[in-house]
Write a protein that holds these residues in place. Structure first.
Motif, PDB file in Angstrom:
ATOM      1  N   HIS A   1      -8.334   9.049   3.933  1.00 15.22           N
ATOM      2  CA  HIS A   1      -6.970   9.203   3.441  1.00 15.22           C
ATOM      3  C   HIS A   1      -6.785   8.281   2.240  1.00 15.22           C
ATOM      4  O   HIS A   1      -6.790   7.052   2.388  1.00 15.22           O
ATOM      5  CB  HIS A   1      -5.977   8.894   4.547  1.00 15.22           C
TER       6      HIS A   1
ATOM      7  N   ARG B   1       9.442  12.519   0.722  1.00 20.22           N
ATOM      8  CA  ARG B   1       8.532  12.747  -0.403  1.00 20.22           C
ATOM      9  C   ARG B   1       8.615  11.554  -1.341  1.00 20.22           C
ATOM     10  O   ARG B   1       8.235  11.620  -2.474  1.00 20.22           O
ATOM     11  CB  ARG B   1       8.928  14.032  -1.133  1.00 20.22           C
ATOM     12  N   ARG B   2       9.174  10.509  -0.841  1.00 18.41           N
ATOM     13  CA  ARG B   2       9.293   9.316  -1.667  1.00 18.41           C
ATOM     14  C   ARG B   2       8.091   8.423  -1.405  1.00 18.41           C
ATOM     15  O   ARG B   2       6.982   8.887  -1.370  1.00 18.41           O
ATOM     16  CB  ARG B   2      10.615   8.631  -1.341  1.00 18.41           C
ATOM     17  N   ARG B   3       8.339   7.198  -1.172  1.00 17.18           N
ATOM     18  CA  ARG B   3       7.235   6.259  -1.040  1.00 17.18           C
ATOM     19  C   ARG B   3       6.914   6.021   0.419  1.00 17.18           C
ATOM     20  O   ARG B   3       7.783   5.880   1.243  1.00 17.18           O
ATOM     21  CB  ARG B   3       7.660   4.952  -1.693  1.00 17.18           C
ATOM     22  N   SER B   4       5.653   5.983   0.732  1.00 13.51           N
ATOM     23  CA  SER B   4       5.276   5.534   2.068  1.00 13.51           C
ATOM     24  C   SER B   4       4.366   4.338   1.911  1.00 13.51           C
ATOM     25  O   SER B   4       3.444   4.344   1.112  1.00 13.51           O
ATOM     26  CB  SER B   4       4.584   6.644   2.843  1.00 13.51           C
ATOM     27  N   ILE B   5       4.670   3.328   2.640  1.00 13.37           N
ATOM     28  CA  ILE B   5       3.934   2.072   2.520  1.00 13.37           C
ATOM     29  C   ILE B   5       3.317   1.757   3.866  1.00 13.37           C
ATOM     30  O   ILE B   5       3.932   1.986   4.894  1.00 13.37           O
ATOM     31  CB  ILE B   5       4.891   0.938   2.094  1.00 13.37           C
ATOM     32  N   HIS B   6       2.133   1.231   3.852  1.00 12.27           N
ATOM     33  CA  HIS B   6       1.460   0.922   5.112  1.00 12.27           C
ATOM     34  C   HIS B   6       1.555  -0.541   5.473  1.00 12.27           C
ATOM     35  O   HIS B   6       1.500  -1.393   4.627  1.00 12.27           O
ATOM     36  CB  HIS B   6      -0.025   1.280   4.999  1.00 12.27           C
TER      37      HIS B   6
ATOM     38  N   ARG C   1       0.825  -1.207   0.000  1.00  9.22           N
ATOM     39  CA  ARG C   1       0.000   0.000   0.000  1.00  9.22           C
ATOM     40  C   ARG C   1       0.860   1.257   0.000  1.00  9.22           C
ATOM     41  O   ARG C   1       1.916   1.293   0.628  1.00  9.22           O
ATOM     42  CB  ARG C   1      -0.860   0.036   1.255  1.00  9.22           C
ATOM     43  N   GLN C   2       0.369   2.251  -0.676  1.00  9.20           N
ATOM     44  CA  GLN C   2       1.095   3.522  -0.729  1.00  9.20           C
ATOM     45  C   GLN C   2       0.120   4.656  -0.412  1.00  9.20           C
ATOM     46  O   GLN C   2      -0.951   4.752  -1.006  1.00  9.20           O
ATOM     47  CB  GLN C   2       1.678   3.714  -2.120  1.00  9.20           C
ATOM     48  N   ALA C   3       0.531   5.489   0.540  1.00  6.01           N
ATOM     49  CA  ALA C   3      -0.323   6.623   0.909  1.00  6.01           C
ATOM     50  C   ALA C   3      -0.191   7.726  -0.128  1.00  6.01           C
ATOM     51  O   ALA C   3       0.906   8.039  -0.571  1.00  6.01           O
ATOM     52  CB  ALA C   3       0.091   7.157   2.269  1.00  6.01           C
TER      53      ALA C   3
ATOM     54  N   ASP D   1      -9.042   0.866   8.642  1.00  6.08           N
ATOM     55  CA  ASP D   1      -8.005   0.577   7.659  1.00  6.08           C
ATOM     56  C   ASP D   1      -7.867   1.670   6.623  1.00  6.08           C
ATOM     57  O   ASP D   1      -6.908   1.717   5.894  1.00  6.08           O
ATOM     58  CB  ASP D   1      -8.271  -0.764   6.978  1.00  6.08           C
ATOM     59  N   VAL D   2      -8.801   2.577   6.562  1.00  4.96           N
ATOM     60  CA  VAL D   2      -8.698   3.636   5.567  1.00  4.96           C
ATOM     61  C   VAL D   2      -7.900   4.803   6.092  1.00  4.96           C
ATOM     62  O   VAL D   2      -7.263   5.512   5.350  1.00  4.96           O
ATOM     63  CB  VAL D   2     -10.085   4.167   5.173  1.00  4.96           C
ATOM     64  N   SER D   3      -7.994   5.022   7.391  1.00  3.95           N
ATOM     65  CA  SER D   3      -7.306   6.189   7.884  1.00  3.95           C
ATOM     66  C   SER D   3      -5.824   5.993   7.898  1.00  3.95           C
ATOM     67  O   SER D   3      -5.360   4.905   7.970  1.00  3.95           O
ATOM     68  CB  SER D   3      -7.743   6.594   9.251  1.00  3.95           C
ATOM     69  N   ALA D   4      -5.122   6.942   7.749  1.00  8.05           N
ATOM     70  CA  ALA D   4      -3.723   7.050   8.060  1.00  8.05           C
ATOM     71  C   ALA D   4      -2.998   8.060   7.247  1.00  8.05           C
ATOM     72  O   ALA D   4      -3.421   9.131   7.178  1.00  8.05           O
ATOM     73  CB  ALA D   4      -3.001   5.779   8.016  1.00  8.05           C
ATOM     74  N   SER D   5      -2.125   7.905   6.564  1.00 11.76           N
ATOM     75  CA  SER D   5      -0.865   8.519   6.756  1.00 11.76           C
ATOM     76  C   SER D   5      -0.235   9.146   5.554  1.00 11.76           C
ATOM     77  O   SER D   5      -0.682   8.974   4.437  1.00 11.76           O
ATOM     78  CB  SER D   5       0.034   7.481   7.320  1.00 11.76           C
ATOM     79  N   ARG D   6       0.760   9.860   5.797  1.00 14.21           N
ATOM     80  CA  ARG D   6       1.590  10.335   4.718  1.00 14.21           C
ATOM     81  C   ARG D   6       3.014  10.233   5.201  1.00 14.21           C
ATOM     82  O   ARG D   6       3.261  10.322   6.392  1.00 14.21           O
ATOM     83  CB  ARG D   6       1.276  11.793   4.404  1.00 14.21           C
TER      84      ARG D   6
ATOM     85  N   ALA E   1      -7.403  13.056  11.752  1.00 16.18           N
ATOM     86  CA  ALA E   1      -7.157  11.628  12.028  1.00 16.18           C
ATOM     87  C   ALA E   1      -8.320  10.747  11.584  1.00 16.18           C
ATOM     88  O   ALA E   1      -8.140   9.561  11.323  1.00 16.18           O
ATOM     89  CB  ALA E   1      -6.892  11.431  13.513  1.00 16.18           C
TER      90      ALA E   1
ATOM     91  N   GLY F   1     -10.233  11.503   8.956  1.00 16.09           N
ATOM     92  CA  GLY F   1     -10.533  11.818   7.564  1.00 16.09           C
ATOM     93  C   GLY F   1     -10.407  10.608   6.655  1.00 16.09           C
ATOM     94  O   GLY F   1      -9.973   9.532   7.073  1.00 16.09           O
TER      95      GLY F   1
ATOM     96  N   LEU G   1      -1.129   1.306  10.178  1.00 16.92           N
ATOM     97  CA  LEU G   1      -2.464   1.884  10.101  1.00 16.92           C
ATOM     98  C   LEU G   1      -3.233   1.495  11.352  1.00 16.92           C
ATOM     99  O   LEU G   1      -3.020   0.424  11.884  1.00 16.92           O
ATOM    100  CB  LEU G   1      -3.214   1.331   8.891  1.00 16.92           C
TER     101      LEU G   1
ATOM    102  N   GLN H   1      -5.377   6.142  -0.715  1.00 16.23           N
ATOM    103  CA  GLN H   1      -4.201   5.289  -0.916  1.00 16.23           C
ATOM    104  C   GLN H   1      -4.304   4.629  -2.292  1.00 16.23           C
ATOM    105  O   GLN H   1      -5.360   4.650  -2.919  1.00 16.23           O
ATOM    106  CB  GLN H   1      -4.168   4.177   0.133  1.00 16.23           C
TER     107      GLN H   1
ATOM    108  N   ILE I   1       0.339   9.776  10.237  1.00 17.71           N
ATOM    109  CA  ILE I   1       1.232  10.915  10.137  1.00 17.71           C
ATOM    110  C   ILE I   1       0.383  12.065   9.639  1.00 17.71           C
ATOM    111  O   ILE I   1      -0.342  11.926   8.698  1.00 17.71           O
ATOM    112  CB  ILE I   1       2.299  10.670   9.067  1.00 17.71           C
TER     113      ILE I   1
END
Lengths: 222, 200
Positions: free
Chosen positions: A125, B183-188, A19-21, B173-178, A121, A123, B168, A127, B195
């Motif tokens: 988000h 500024r590269r890749r963020s993986i959950h 997964r990628q945000a 499971d939908v909420s989270a992050s950056r 928090a 919201g 997460l 992905q 964040i």
């Protein structure tokens, strides 16, 4: 219906989801509508079709992340219900699905002037994900071998060969395509395609596929 | 019977075989995890289980731990608390000491790997000493309310990673992050945090 040898091997593959945000968020329904219009198609896929991969074990009341958010965070159950009945498999492509979601949200917003807004928090988000195919080393050349593989492979393989191959271009082959083209069993392929993955679980899909294969094998023995 | 086979009794059909196939895919790659300690919860707790299992699967996995003097540990703890949103005072001297000690750690530890995963705050500045391979920062804590100053300081290190991985919230499971910094890749991964834009 007869049981023969397929013109090509079926190769079972499983998959993992990375997964990628995205730096895209919605804190109310109006923003959700705007963002759905803007995000890459892969994100629409993630929050709709991808829901099946992430909710394997039990069926939930919602068929996609948008409906779930509307219910759990916004507390708008009418909207959640409208979003929940969107069957992603009923659309020819992701842009058509996106358009339908936007229309639902637009319609809903017309009747709701004061919108509930949630803290960051809570919201939505956005992905997206990369689905990496992993060959399992299990192959089939007959319907019997196919049944054996189907019964034992990881459930991610069931997702890959049914949901992913139906919705996106994949290296892996769909169960239905192989049965139709390589085994030359178009009726069985059609029955496979009639299984609706919407609001069910991957294990139940496996069970239904096995049931159909068993019937076909019985018919072939007669 | 090996330990991984024990899971066949409780795992869904094909799950263990799938894990074995995944392990095959990374044969020949060297993985390294770096934490601030071998005991306690969070990353250390997860690695105490994961490293033996990965080794049993034939994945080349090592686990290194950073160390230092009292000032080093104090600053690392204070920095992490500030990144978790607590009001803390961090001195320039303390932060410089933390960076220097991790410089020494980089000289002492064997950081030669294809993929290095650095967990949480204490060892994070090791990335400045990277010589090769891919470097990933694995954040196990919630920095959605990080203090701006400490985050600005920390970001110079976070920016040097190839990727960052965040958990997460299990219930949403939908909420989270950056990955605010990277500024590269963020993986959950399905565990713990978010964040926020505040941490930019």
């Amino acid at each position: 219906m007869t049981q023969g040898t397929a013109t090509r091997l079926f190769k079972f593959a499983g998959c993992v989801e990375l997964r990628q945000a995205l730096d895209v968020h919605a804190l109310d329904v109006r923003e959700l509508r705007q963002r759905i219009e803007e995000v890459p198609a892969g994100s629409i896929f993630f929050h709709t079709f991808g829901y099946f991969l992430r909710h394997r074990v039990f069926t939930t009341a919602y068929g996609n992340d948008f409906a779930r958010w509307a219910a759990n965070e916004i507390g708008d159950h009418a909207l959640a219900e409208r979003l929940a009945v969107v069957d992603p498999f009923g659309f020819s492509d992701l842009d058509e699905l996106r358009e339908h979601l936007v229309t639902i949200l637009q319609d809903h917003l017309r009747g709701h002037e004061s919108e509930r807004r949630v803290e960051f928090a809570r919201g939505f988000h956005f992905q997206q994900s990369q689905v990496v195919e992993v060959p399992l080393g299990v192959t089939a050349q007959t319907l019997g071998e196919f049944r054996a593989g189907l019964a034992t492979v990881d459930e991610s393989a069931i997702y890959l060969h049914t949901v992913e191959t139906r919705a996106r271009q994949r290296h892996a082959e769909s169960f239905a395509d192989w049965v139709r083209e390589a085994l030359e069993l178009p009726e069985l392929a059609e029955r496979f395609e009639r299984i609706d993955p919407y609001l069910t679980t991957i294990e139940r899909i496996r069970g239904r596929l096995l049931g159909l294969v068993d019937v076909a094998l019985d018919e072939a023995r007669r | 019977m090996s330990r991984i086979d024990d899971y066949r009794r409780v795992a869904t059909p094909g799950a263990v075989d799938f894990i074995l196939k995944l392990a095959e895919q990374v044969q020949g790659r060297r993985f390294l995890s770096v934490t601030g300690g071998r005991l306690g919860g969070g990353a250390a707790e997860a690695l105490r289980t994961a490293v033996p299992i990965l080794s049993e699967l034939g994945v080349d996995t090592r686990w290194e731990v950073t160390g230092g003097d009292t000032a080093y540990y104090t600053t690392a703890r204070t920095l992490q608390a500030a990144l978790e949103g607590e009001e803390r005072v961090l001195s320039d001297e303390g932060l410089a000491r933390w960076v220097d000690m991790n410089g020494l750690n980089a000289k002492k530890l064997d950081l030669d790997a294809d993929v290095t995963v650095v967990h949480d705050c204490q060892p994070a500045s090791l990335v400045s000493a990277r010589t090769g391979g891919r470097w990933v920062w694995r954040c196990h804590f919630d920095c959605s309310s990080a203090q701006a100053g400490p985050w600005a300081f920390f970001r110079r290190f976070a920016d040097q990673y190839d990727a960052a991985v965040f958990g997460l919230p299990g219930s949403r499971d939908v909420s989270a992050s950056r990955c605010t910094s990277c500024r590269r890749r963020s993986i959950h991964s399905p565990s713990a945090i978010a964040i926020s834009r505040r941490a930019r």
